[in-house]
Motif scaffolding. Structure first.
Motif, PDB file in Angstrom:
ATOM      1  N   GLU A 293       0.846  -0.901  -0.265  1.00 55.66           N
ATOM      2  CA  GLU A 293      -0.192   0.053   0.315  1.00 55.66           C
ATOM      3  C   GLU A 293       0.756   1.001   0.015  1.00 55.66           C
ATOM      4  OE1 GLU A 293      -2.783   0.549  -0.444  1.00 55.66           O
ATOM      5  OE2 GLU A 293      -3.422  -1.584  -0.832  1.00 55.66           O
ATOM      6  N   TYR A 294       2.126   1.438   1.019  1.00 49.39           N
ATOM      7  CA  TYR A 294       2.471   2.107   0.878  1.00 49.39           C
ATOM      8  C   TYR A 294       3.119   2.928  -0.675  1.00 49.39           C
ATOM      9  CZ  TYR A 294       6.512   5.673   2.172  1.00 49.39           C
ATOM     10  OH  TYR A 294       7.772   7.122   2.867  1.00 49.39           O
ATOM     11  N   SER A 296       1.644   1.794  -3.336  1.00 47.55           N
ATOM     12  CA  SER A 296       0.794   2.692  -4.412  1.00 47.55           C
ATOM     13  C   SER A 296       0.826   3.904  -3.763  1.00 47.55           C
ATOM     14  CB  SER A 296      -0.198   1.309  -4.066  1.00 47.55           C
ATOM     15  OG  SER A 296       1.000   0.022  -4.096  1.00 47.55           O
ATOM     16  N   ARG A 297       0.980   4.047  -3.025  1.00 49.40           N
ATOM     17  CA  ARG A 297       0.651   5.908  -2.681  1.00 49.40           C
ATOM     18  C   ARG A 297       0.955   6.708  -3.619  1.00 49.40           C
ATOM     19  NH1 ARG A 297       2.642   6.349   3.244  1.00 49.40           N
ATOM     20  NH2 ARG A 297       0.919   5.491   4.750  1.00 49.40           N
ATOM     21  N   ASN A 299       2.042   9.755  -3.223  1.00 52.20           N
ATOM     22  CA  ASN A 299       3.179  10.520  -3.547  1.00 52.20           C
ATOM     23  C   ASN A 299       4.715   9.085  -3.633  1.00 52.20           C
ATOM     24  OD1 ASN A 299       2.883   9.414  -1.018  1.00 52.20           O
ATOM     25  ND2 ASN A 299       3.254  11.210   0.377  1.00 52.20           N
ATOM     26  N   ARG A 318      10.489   4.134  -3.520  1.00 53.45           N
ATOM     27  CA  ARG A 318       9.336   2.817  -3.520  1.00 53.45           C
ATOM     28  C   ARG A 318      10.444   1.786  -4.265  1.00 53.45           C
ATOM     29  NH1 ARG A 318       8.116   4.830  -8.196  1.00 53.45           N
ATOM     30  NH2 ARG A 318       8.902   3.491  -9.110  1.00 53.45           N
TER      31      ARG A 318
END
Ligand code: FAD
Length: 625
Positions: A293-294, A296-297, A299, A318
């Protein structure tokens, strides 16, 4: 009789004819496998190593063939590790030459009879369970109190086999359920669900006297008194200190297993995940989900309109979130790498996977200190494991140690060159090595020095008893499973491995000794003359010559490991006799079949089967709680 016993009886009936057929030949209790195999004439004897390419068939299966040997002249004798093989140039296959290993016929035969005995104990309970007749008043029966520590493989086997009409069974464990540990890797990525591979302690044997949720913290060996710290439950938590309880016992069975050895390398305990319990698998699954999820943010996701410096920083962030390291190339590390790579393929499927935008961005690194993976397997299978994982995109670093783990990084050191490398990561899993749990150290401090066995385990004799200071208490403490150091043939270096197979067999063995009422304070243990068995049981034990207890003997059935992408390793053996070794999809079918049959209850078999279908049809569940 439940389904498990039906299956057991079926397997018994499968084994029995084999045993009977070979009985005549096995007066010495053993016979040489394939001793009658007619070996072909040797055309050209060479002592070279087998070329790996030669060994691999297009299916990925290693072509070791057991069946009758072709009478071809085109054969070559070659050597592979400790085995001698014949290569048939016509069929392009390898055949094992007859070895000198002995099939443990006597052990097989005894195990078959033990299984019948276990099934009979269960069958005897049915009229009581069904309410057809009133059960005997247990409180009025004189039964010895057996306190079992733990709810893992050894204690679970003990609980299943224990006859609660003969012994007063009390189980103490901080975990109120049994976990099928070989499936923890599958559970950590959602291939199967936690509840499918667990069984509540109280369900394992509803007739046990009690289950106490807590952990043993001390033992008074001379007075046979165990101190248990009860687990915080409901109001306890608000009162602060959890209550302490003392439990007297006649026999204490220590089956506390071991813990993950994550305290040697700085930072490993603080920053790495582990995989030993359902809780660990749940935490790992959550962490993997958070990384995805991180990454896919908005930002963090790639954006081609951003200035180069910001785009680069984003990419690094990423990459860090999507770099996951597994430490340890044993079966746990390799299986986890395989399961994780299946998971990644599943969720990043082009356009349809829930995280398809992360396709090709997730990096799994497997770090291993040795020069080959899964060293318990034959060398050819280890080689196959390496190539299979690499083909799936797992980066395997052999001969590499972890120097330190930090918050968001891991420092590796190459054993060959000594070069160090710090890799930014967001997740590491420690699957390298095991160590004794704290209670074992406490127990050892109460026992004579000779009780301290290899690797901090408790040294036990043939009957799994540990030494004590006074003869009065000898035989009152038995240690089984990972916590026990059991050596074969009085050879200190021939220590039984810490596996579920050993633990399960030892747990069942101890249950039978206790059921049969042996006097464990003497050597060898015998059934005292005043001990009253039912007529049939007495006749059965006499017929088997079991008035005196036989020592524990381990029946090794081999090893299995999942590699991912429908591939597995299987090394099937009977005692020390290798039967066959495969790598590939055939092994995968075997792996799944064995794990399904080995589930501890019909309920688990149904749930696991259902989970596999669910995962195949709908993909893995990525919800997080
Ligand atoms: C991820 C993973 C995969 C594995 N795969 C395989 C495999 O494929 N094949 C194989 O043969 N083996 C496998 N193993 C190894 C196998 O699980 C162990 O060898 C086996 O669990 C040992 O059984 P045990 O009963 O000795 O201990 P465990 O099963 O570890 O059980 C120990 C129990 O003791 C309890 N306990 C701990 N401290 C106390 C205390 N102070 N008081 C009371 N109770 C306590 C624990 O809560 C636990 O219930 C695997 C292990 C892991 C972690």
């Amino acid at each position: 009789m439940n389904l498990k016993h039906l299956l057991l009886l079926l397997s018994v009936s499968y084994v029995s004819p084999f045993v009977v057929l070979n009985r005549e030949r096995s007066r010495t209790s053993t016979f040489t496998l394939r001793s009658s195999t007619k070996l072909p004439p040797v055309k050209n004897e060479t002592k070279t190593s087998i070329d790996d390419n030669l060994l691999s068939s297009p299916s990925g299966k290693l072509d070791f063939q057991e069946p009758s040997f072709p009478q071809s002249l085109e054969t070559t004798k070659v050597k592979s590790g400790r085995k001698e093989l014949w290569f048939d140039e016509n069929s392009g296959r390898f055949y094992e030459a007859g070895g000198n290993e002995k099939i443990p016929i006597a052990t097989l035969f005894e195990r078959t009879l033990d299984t019948i005995e276990d099934a009979a104990i269960h069958a005897r309970r049915i009229p009581y369970d069904k309410g057809w007749i009133d059960p005997p008043e247990l409180e009025q029966m004189s039964r010895k109190t057996v306190v079992v520590l733990g709810s893992g493989w050894a204690s679970h086997a003990l609980m299943k086999v224990a006859d609660t009409y003969k012994i007063r069974l009390i189980v103490v464990s901080p975990t109120n359920h049994f976990v099928f540990t070989p499936m923890l890797a599958s559970a950590s990525v959602g291939t199967i669900e936690y509840r499918s591979m667990t069984e509540a302690v109280r369900a394992s044997n509803p007739l046990m006297d009690n289950y106490i949720e807590g952990k043993a913290i001390d033992v008074d060996v001379e007075n046979k008194l165990l101190t248990v710290q009860l687990k915080d439950l409901l109001k306890d938590t608000r009162k602060g200190e959890a209550p302490i309880q003392q439990i007297p016992y006649d026999h204490l069975v220590v089956a506390v297993g071991c813990r993950v050895a994550n305290t040697i390398v700085p930072g490993a305990k603080e920053y790495s995940y582990k995989l030993k319990t359902c809780e660990d698998a749940r935490k790992l699954r959550l962490a993997v989900g958070e990384c995805l999820e991180y990454a896919s943010r908005p930002n963090v996701a790639p954006d081609k309109f951003l200035p180069e410096a910001i785009a680069l920083a984003r990419e690094q962030d990423r990459r860090k979130r999507l770099t996951w390291v597994i430490v340890g190339g044993g079966p746990t590390g390799v299986e986890l790498a395989g399961e994780l790579s299946d998971f990644v393929r599943d969720i990043t499927r082009d356009r349809v996977g829930p995280y398809h935008r992360l396709l090709g961005e997730i990096q799994i690194i497997l770090v291993h200190g040795g020069d080959r993976l899964v060293q318990a397997f034959e060398e050819e299978l280890s080689t196959h494991a390496l190539s299979s994982l690499e083909k799936q995109g797992v980066q395997v670093r052999l001969n590499t140690r972890v120097k330190e783990v930090g918050d968001g990084w891991i420092r590796l050191i190459s054993k060959d060159s000594g070069d160090e490398e710090e890799i930014p990561i967001s997740l590491s899993v420690w699957a390298a090595g095991i160590a004794p749990v704290p209670f074992i150290e406490t127990l050892l401090s109460k026992l004579p020095p000779e009780a301290r066995g290899a690797n901090g385990r408790v040294s036990v004799d043939k009957w799994l008893r540990c030494p004590t200071y006074s003869p009065e208490t000898f035989g009152s403490i038995l240690v089984v499973g990972d916590a026990a150091a059991f050596t074969r043939n009085d050879d200190e270096s021939d220590l039984l491995p810490q596996t579920a197979q050993v633990a399960g067999q030892q747990g069942a063995y101890v249950a039978r000794m206790l059921d049969r009422g042996y006097d464990l304070s003497i050597t060898p243990p015998v059934i005292p003359s005043h001990h009253k068995h039912e007529v049939l049981v007495d006749a059965w034990l006499r017929a088997r010559g079991l008035q005196e207890a036989a020592g524990f003997s381990f029946l090794n059935l081999g090893l299995l490991a999942y590699l991912g992408q429908g591939q597995a390793l299987s090394q099937v053996q009977l005692g020390d006799v290798p039967l066959f070794s495969y790598a590939g999809s055939v092994s995968f079918i075997l792996w799944r079949s064995v794990y399904l049959v080995k589930q501890v209850a019909t309920r688990n078999r149904v749930l696991v089967l259902f989970d596999w279908f669910k995962c195949k049809i709908f993909g893995r569940d990525i919800t997080r709680f």
